[in-house]
Design an enzyme around this catalytic site. Structure first.
Site, PDB file in Angstrom:
ATOM      1  N   ARG A 172       0.726  -1.354   0.144  1.00 42.27           N
ATOM      2  CA  ARG A 172       0.005   0.054  -0.021  1.00 42.27           C
ATOM      3  C   ARG A 172       0.764   1.317   0.032  1.00 42.27           C
ATOM      4  O   ARG A 172       2.071   1.234   0.426  1.00 42.27           O
ATOM      5  CB  ARG A 172      -0.940   0.178   1.205  1.00 42.27           C
ATOM      6  CG  ARG A 172      -0.370  -0.298   2.513  1.00 42.27           C
ATOM      7  CD  ARG A 172      -1.248  -0.397   3.749  1.00 42.27           C
ATOM      8  NE  ARG A 172      -1.982   0.513   4.088  1.00 42.27           N
ATOM      9  CZ  ARG A 172      -1.692   1.565   4.705  1.00 42.27           C
ATOM     10  NH1 ARG A 172      -0.462   1.506   5.540  1.00 42.27           N
ATOM     11  NH2 ARG A 172      -2.345   2.935   4.929  1.00 42.27           N
ATOM     12  N   ARG A 176      -3.661  10.506   2.173  1.00 45.48           N
ATOM     13  CA  ARG A 176      -4.529  10.959   3.127  1.00 45.48           C
ATOM     14  C   ARG A 176      -5.417  12.026   2.559  1.00 45.48           C
ATOM     15  O   ARG A 176      -4.763  13.008   1.974  1.00 45.48           O
ATOM     16  CB  ARG A 176      -3.916  11.411   4.490  1.00 45.48           C
ATOM     17  CG  ARG A 176      -3.518  10.475   4.999  1.00 45.48           C
ATOM     18  CD  ARG A 176      -3.175  11.080   6.480  1.00 45.48           C
ATOM     19  NE  ARG A 176      -2.311   9.957   7.360  1.00 45.48           N
ATOM     20  CZ  ARG A 176      -1.249  10.406   7.771  1.00 45.48           C
ATOM     21  NH1 ARG A 176      -0.724  11.810   8.298  1.00 45.48           N
ATOM     22  NH2 ARG A 176      -0.304   9.782   8.591  1.00 45.48           N
ATOM     23  N   ARG A 255      19.096  -4.931   3.922  1.00 44.68           N
ATOM     24  CA  ARG A 255      19.630  -3.610   3.408  1.00 44.68           C
ATOM     25  C   ARG A 255      20.306  -3.072   4.672  1.00 44.68           C
ATOM     26  O   ARG A 255      19.835  -3.216   5.877  1.00 44.68           O
ATOM     27  CB  ARG A 255      18.616  -2.737   3.024  1.00 44.68           C
ATOM     28  CG  ARG A 255      18.138  -3.064   1.377  1.00 44.68           C
ATOM     29  CD  ARG A 255      17.242  -2.108   0.975  1.00 44.68           C
ATOM     30  NE  ARG A 255      16.049  -1.713   1.615  1.00 44.68           N
ATOM     31  CZ  ARG A 255      15.588  -0.562   2.083  1.00 44.68           C
ATOM     32  NH1 ARG A 255      16.451   0.220   2.049  1.00 44.68           N
ATOM     33  NH2 ARG A 255      14.498  -0.638   2.924  1.00 44.68           N
ATOM     34  N   ARG A 286      17.781  10.571   2.929  1.00 43.01           N
ATOM     35  CA  ARG A 286      17.017  11.643   3.800  1.00 43.01           C
ATOM     36  C   ARG A 286      18.071  12.375   4.664  1.00 43.01           C
ATOM     37  O   ARG A 286      19.135  11.867   4.301  1.00 43.01           O
ATOM     38  CB  ARG A 286      16.527  10.740   5.059  1.00 43.01           C
ATOM     39  CG  ARG A 286      15.362   9.693   4.451  1.00 43.01           C
ATOM     40  CD  ARG A 286      14.526   9.349   5.813  1.00 43.01           C
ATOM     41  NE  ARG A 286      15.362   8.077   6.238  1.00 43.01           N
ATOM     42  CZ  ARG A 286      14.341   7.351   7.357  1.00 43.01           C
ATOM     43  NH1 ARG A 286      13.392   7.782   7.848  1.00 43.01           N
ATOM     44  NH2 ARG A 286      15.008   6.204   8.021  1.00 43.01           N
ATOM     45  N   GLU A 311      21.654  10.058   5.105  1.00 47.10           N
ATOM     46  CA  GLU A 311      21.370   8.661   5.150  1.00 47.10           C
ATOM     47  C   GLU A 311      21.299   8.220   3.510  1.00 47.10           C
ATOM     48  O   GLU A 311      20.548   8.661   2.917  1.00 47.10           O
ATOM     49  CB  GLU A 311      19.900   8.274   5.857  1.00 47.10           C
ATOM     50  CG  GLU A 311      19.501   6.994   5.681  1.00 47.10           C
ATOM     51  CD  GLU A 311      18.124   6.717   6.400  1.00 47.10           C
ATOM     52  OE1 GLU A 311      18.145   7.355   7.460  1.00 47.10           O
ATOM     53  OE2 GLU A 311      17.334   6.000   5.729  1.00 47.10           O
ATOM     54  N   TYR A 359      10.974  -6.490  10.043  1.00 49.94           N
ATOM     55  CA  TYR A 359      10.836  -5.122  10.700  1.00 49.94           C
ATOM     56  C   TYR A 359      10.111  -4.952  11.727  1.00 49.94           C
ATOM     57  O   TYR A 359       8.948  -5.298  11.714  1.00 49.94           O
ATOM     58  CB  TYR A 359      10.555  -4.219   9.556  1.00 49.94           C
ATOM     59  CG  TYR A 359      10.842  -2.860  10.170  1.00 49.94           C
ATOM     60  CD1 TYR A 359      12.015  -2.135  10.265  1.00 49.94           C
ATOM     61  CD2 TYR A 359       9.799  -2.041  10.527  1.00 49.94           C
ATOM     62  CE1 TYR A 359      12.047  -0.837  10.682  1.00 49.94           C
ATOM     63  CE2 TYR A 359       9.742  -0.842  11.280  1.00 49.94           C
ATOM     64  CZ  TYR A 359      10.912  -0.327  11.223  1.00 49.94           C
ATOM     65  OH  TYR A 359      11.392   0.955  11.930  1.00 49.94           O
ATOM     66  N   ASP A 361       8.988  -2.098  14.782  1.00 50.99           N
ATOM     67  CA  ASP A 361       9.100  -0.539  15.275  1.00 50.99           C
ATOM     68  C   ASP A 361       9.300  -1.022  17.101  1.00 50.99           C
ATOM     69  O   ASP A 361       9.113  -2.007  17.340  1.00 50.99           O
ATOM     70  CB  ASP A 361       7.953   0.090  15.211  1.00 50.99           C
ATOM     71  CG  ASP A 361       7.914   0.844  14.050  1.00 50.99           C
ATOM     72  OD1 ASP A 361       9.030   1.256  13.552  1.00 50.99           O
ATOM     73  OD2 ASP A 361       6.809   1.144  13.402  1.00 50.99           O
TER      74      ASP A 361
HETATM   75  P1  FDA Z   1      18.242  -4.274  18.124  1.00 54.86           P
HETATM   76  O1  FDA Z   1      18.757  -4.282  16.691  1.00 54.86           O
HETATM   77  O2  FDA Z   1      17.842  -2.897  18.689  1.00 54.86           O
HETATM   78  O3  FDA Z   1      19.095  -4.841  19.178  1.00 54.86           O
HETATM   79  C1  FDA Z   1      19.558  -6.078  18.927  1.00 54.86           C
HETATM   80  C2  FDA Z   1      21.093  -6.044  19.645  1.00 54.86           C
HETATM   81  O4  FDA Z   1      21.550  -7.368  19.513  1.00 54.86           O
HETATM   82  C3  FDA Z   1      21.859  -5.150  19.094  1.00 54.86           C
HETATM   83  O5  FDA Z   1      22.340  -4.120  19.979  1.00 54.86           O
HETATM   84  C4  FDA Z   1      23.003  -6.135  18.602  1.00 54.86           C
HETATM   85  O6  FDA Z   1      24.343  -5.529  19.073  1.00 54.86           O
HETATM   86  C5  FDA Z   1      22.986  -7.322  19.758  1.00 54.86           C
HETATM   87  N1  FDA Z   1      23.558  -8.514  18.985  1.00 54.86           N
HETATM   88  C6  FDA Z   1      23.484  -9.059  17.872  1.00 54.86           C
HETATM   89  N2  FDA Z   1      24.302  -9.955  17.424  1.00 54.86           N
HETATM   90  C7  FDA Z   1      24.937 -10.245  18.641  1.00 54.86           C
HETATM   91  C8  FDA Z   1      26.117 -10.940  19.231  1.00 54.86           C
HETATM   92  N3  FDA Z   1      26.355 -12.160  18.455  1.00 54.86           N
HETATM   93  N4  FDA Z   1      26.303 -11.205  20.496  1.00 54.86           N
HETATM   94  C9  FDA Z   1      25.923 -10.087  21.404  1.00 54.86           C
HETATM   95  N5  FDA Z   1      25.054  -9.187  21.022  1.00 54.86           N
HETATM   96  C10 FDA Z   1      24.631  -9.075  19.619  1.00 54.86           C
HETATM   97  N6  FDA Z   1      11.113   2.279  15.482  1.00 54.86           N
HETATM   98  C11 FDA Z   1      10.319   2.889  16.067  1.00 54.86           C
HETATM   99  O7  FDA Z   1       9.300   2.483  16.755  1.00 54.86           O
HETATM  100  N7  FDA Z   1      10.413   4.396  15.691  1.00 54.86           N
HETATM  101  C12 FDA Z   1      11.334   4.937  14.705  1.00 54.86           C
HETATM  102  O8  FDA Z   1      11.319   6.010  14.509  1.00 54.86           O
HETATM  103  C13 FDA Z   1      12.254   4.012  14.345  1.00 54.86           C
HETATM  104  N8  FDA Z   1      13.296   4.370  13.529  1.00 54.86           N
HETATM  105  C14 FDA Z   1      14.198   3.402  12.935  1.00 54.86           C
HETATM  106  C15 FDA Z   1      15.111   3.963  11.908  1.00 54.86           C
HETATM  107  C16 FDA Z   1      16.011   3.066  11.375  1.00 54.86           C
HETATM  108  C17 FDA Z   1      16.899   3.553  10.337  1.00 54.86           C
HETATM  109  C18 FDA Z   1      15.986   1.680  11.650  1.00 54.86           C
HETATM  110  C19 FDA Z   1      16.802   0.542  11.173  1.00 54.86           C
HETATM  111  C20 FDA Z   1      14.814   1.113  12.696  1.00 54.86           C
HETATM  112  C21 FDA Z   1      14.117   2.109  13.260  1.00 54.86           C
HETATM  113  N9  FDA Z   1      13.239   1.667  14.176  1.00 54.86           N
HETATM  114  C22 FDA Z   1      12.140   2.516  14.830  1.00 54.86           C
HETATM  115  C23 FDA Z   1      13.185   0.357  14.657  1.00 54.86           C
HETATM  116  C24 FDA Z   1      14.077   0.064  15.994  1.00 54.86           C
HETATM  117  O9  FDA Z   1      15.214   0.377  15.738  1.00 54.86           O
HETATM  118  C25 FDA Z   1      13.549  -1.380  16.149  1.00 54.86           C
HETATM  119  O10 FDA Z   1      12.381  -1.510  16.804  1.00 54.86           O
HETATM  120  C26 FDA Z   1      14.502  -1.771  17.549  1.00 54.86           C
HETATM  121  O11 FDA Z   1      15.814  -1.835  17.243  1.00 54.86           O
HETATM  122  C27 FDA Z   1      14.022  -3.414  17.839  1.00 54.86           C
HETATM  123  O12 FDA Z   1      14.889  -3.950  18.994  1.00 54.86           O
HETATM  124  P2  FDA Z   1      15.545  -5.396  19.068  1.00 54.86           P
HETATM  125  O13 FDA Z   1      16.019  -5.362  20.422  1.00 54.86           O
HETATM  126  O14 FDA Z   1      14.680  -6.164  18.339  1.00 54.86           O
HETATM  127  O15 FDA Z   1      16.791  -5.157  17.817  1.00 54.86           O
END
Ligand code: FDA
Length: 382
Positions: A172, A176, A255, A286, A311, A359, A361
């Site tokens: 989608r 709006r 990506r 951006r 970015e 993905y 949030d």
């Molecule tokens: P996250 O990636 O944060 O944490 C995983 C952790 O595991 C990392 O710290 C990593 O270092 C660790 N790890 C991985 N492998 C490991 C290993 N072998 N040993 C030890 N540690 C290890 N969401 C939102 O609500 N509003 C927003 O505006 C945005 N904006 C946004 C921008 C961009 C560019 C991205 C890519 C993402 C967002 N998000 C977002 C999403 C947000 O980043 C996401 O919801 C959280 O990071 C998810 O948290 P996690 O704990 O799942 O992963």
């Protein structure tokens, strides 16, 4: 130790906090040198501006339970996110709304006339027969809007001509038919009042939580490695699922982003927090300008400098940070193979955006972690 949590992002911190609150002794390891995963931010010393190190993060949710939960650790500001897009030398509000449409077409249409115009343009292609992303987008919003706001941006995001991308990449494209230009439509929205760091520190501050930073769980030389802990203690693993299994079924596609931060010698560079660049002549997708996330802190921000982050997006190589799952049909088939392996791992629960290859949030990562904890499987594994 009763539980080992791999990853100090919001998923891992939420499970750790719940488990500690329930009486378990939890160790959290992260290979980075900070808490909070990709949502981490820190204050730039020279300007006093809080910089989101992995791209702009705005908290938003309509989930009452998540909203109650997060406010145990931080208060939130009343920031409301707005995004703009520069196309052919003009700035438009996004997502596409009545303001964007009237500005773009040079009209003063009401909602019905705008809806009829977009439908007329969209009729050029039947969504059911759309063979690629371009045709799908045209079937949703018509060619003029596609060419202005989607074609160049998508080509930069994927480094691929949208005619070469599958139609399934988009389901989608929101339009709006009101002047509501708020980016998110959730009930609750804001930024942690004291910054992301203090929020995550509050979550990890439980006396039964032991955090070890700079520890790679997949490095067998570490005392808290997969090799040492697997089968010995329940594990919640939030790193990439394919890396856990040493890419046994091949790598999943991601990506990555190149984020280039610069301090500019002006107080205000772009007048807003996020500006998209829709056209191919600008290489980045951006520009983030962080001072605008906290107008209430202006007395603490430098008045002669500002911090911006450009970015750009590209396919992730083996050593890049994975940001967004590509999720081609091939990736999805591989993911099923990894999920089958994960189901057989003794006492290991996979979660978070990397562990589930989804993905998420922030509010979704927290909700999913709360569900995992509620299900009881983590405790049952003891
Ligand atoms: P996250 O990636 O944060 O944490 C995983 C952790 O595991 C990392 O710290 C990593 O270092 C660790 N790890 C991985 N492998 C490991 C290993 N072998 N040993 C030890 N540690 C290890 N969401 C939102 O609500 N509003 C927003 O505006 C945005 N904006 C946004 C921008 C961009 C560019 C991205 C890519 C993402 C967002 N998000 C977002 C999403 C947000 O980043 C996401 O919801 C959280 O990071 C998810 O948290 P996690 O704990 O799942 O992963």
């Amino acid at each position: 130790m009763d539980l080992l949590v791999v990853g100090a992002g919001l998923f891992g911190l939420t499970v750790a906090e719940r488990a500690a609150e329930a009486g378990l002794r939890v160790t959290v390891v992260d290979r980075r040198d900070h808490l909070g995963g990709n949502a981490w931010s820190s204050v730039d010393e020279a300007t006093g501006i809080e910089v989101h190190r992995y791209g702009s993060h705005i908290f938003h949710t309509s989930n009452e339970r998540v909203w109650r939960y997060v406010r145990r650790f931080t208060a939130f500001t009343d920031y409301r996110h707005h995004v703009f897009s520069t196309h052919a030398g003009t700035v438009y509000p996004l997502p596409i709304n009545l303001g964007t449409l009237n500005q773009f077409f040079g009209t003063a249409m009401g909602p019905d006339a705008a809806r009829a115009l977009v439908a007329e343009h969209a009729a050029e292609v039947d969504a059911a027969t759309a063979a690629n992303l371009e045709e799908k987008a045209v079937s949703l919003i018509g060619r003029p809007l596609y060419e202005a706001f989607v074609r160049g941006y998508t080509a930069k995001q994927w480094q691929t001509d949208p005619r070469e991308l599958p139609a399934s990449v988009i389901s989608r494209l929101p339009v709006r038919y009101t002047y509501d230009a708020r980016y998110f439509s959730d009930t609750y929205e804001g930024l942690p009042a004291d910054g992301y760091g203090p929020w995550f520190e509050a979550m990890a501050s439980h006396p039964r939580i032991d955090v070890r930073l700079g520890v790679d769980f997949l490095d067998p030389a570490q005392p808290l490695s997969k090799a040492a802990a697997r089968g010995q203690v329940p594990i919640v693993y939030t790193g990439p699922v394919d890396r856990y299994f040493d890419h046994h079924h091949g790598p999943l596609g991601w990506r990555t982003l190149d984020l280039e931060t610069e301090v500019l010698p002006v107080r205000d560079f772009q007048g807003t927090s996020v500006m998209n660049y829709a056209d191919l002549d600008v290489p980045w997708t951006r520009v983030h300008e962080f001072r605008h996330f906290h107008p209430e802190r202006e007395d603490r921000h430098a008045q002669d400098r500002t911090v911006v982050m450009r970015e750009t997006s590209r396919a992730a190589g083996p050593d890049d940070e994975p940001y967004y799952p590509v999720a081609t049909p091939h990736d999805r088939a591989r993911l099923q193979e990894y999920r089958a392996l994960a189901a057989d791992e003794p006492g290991v629960h996979f979660g978070g955006r990397l562990g589930s290859y989804l993905y998420l949030d922030m509010h979704m990562a927290i909700a999913s972690a709360l569900s995992l904890w509620d299900s009881g499987v983590v405790v049952d594994a003891r």
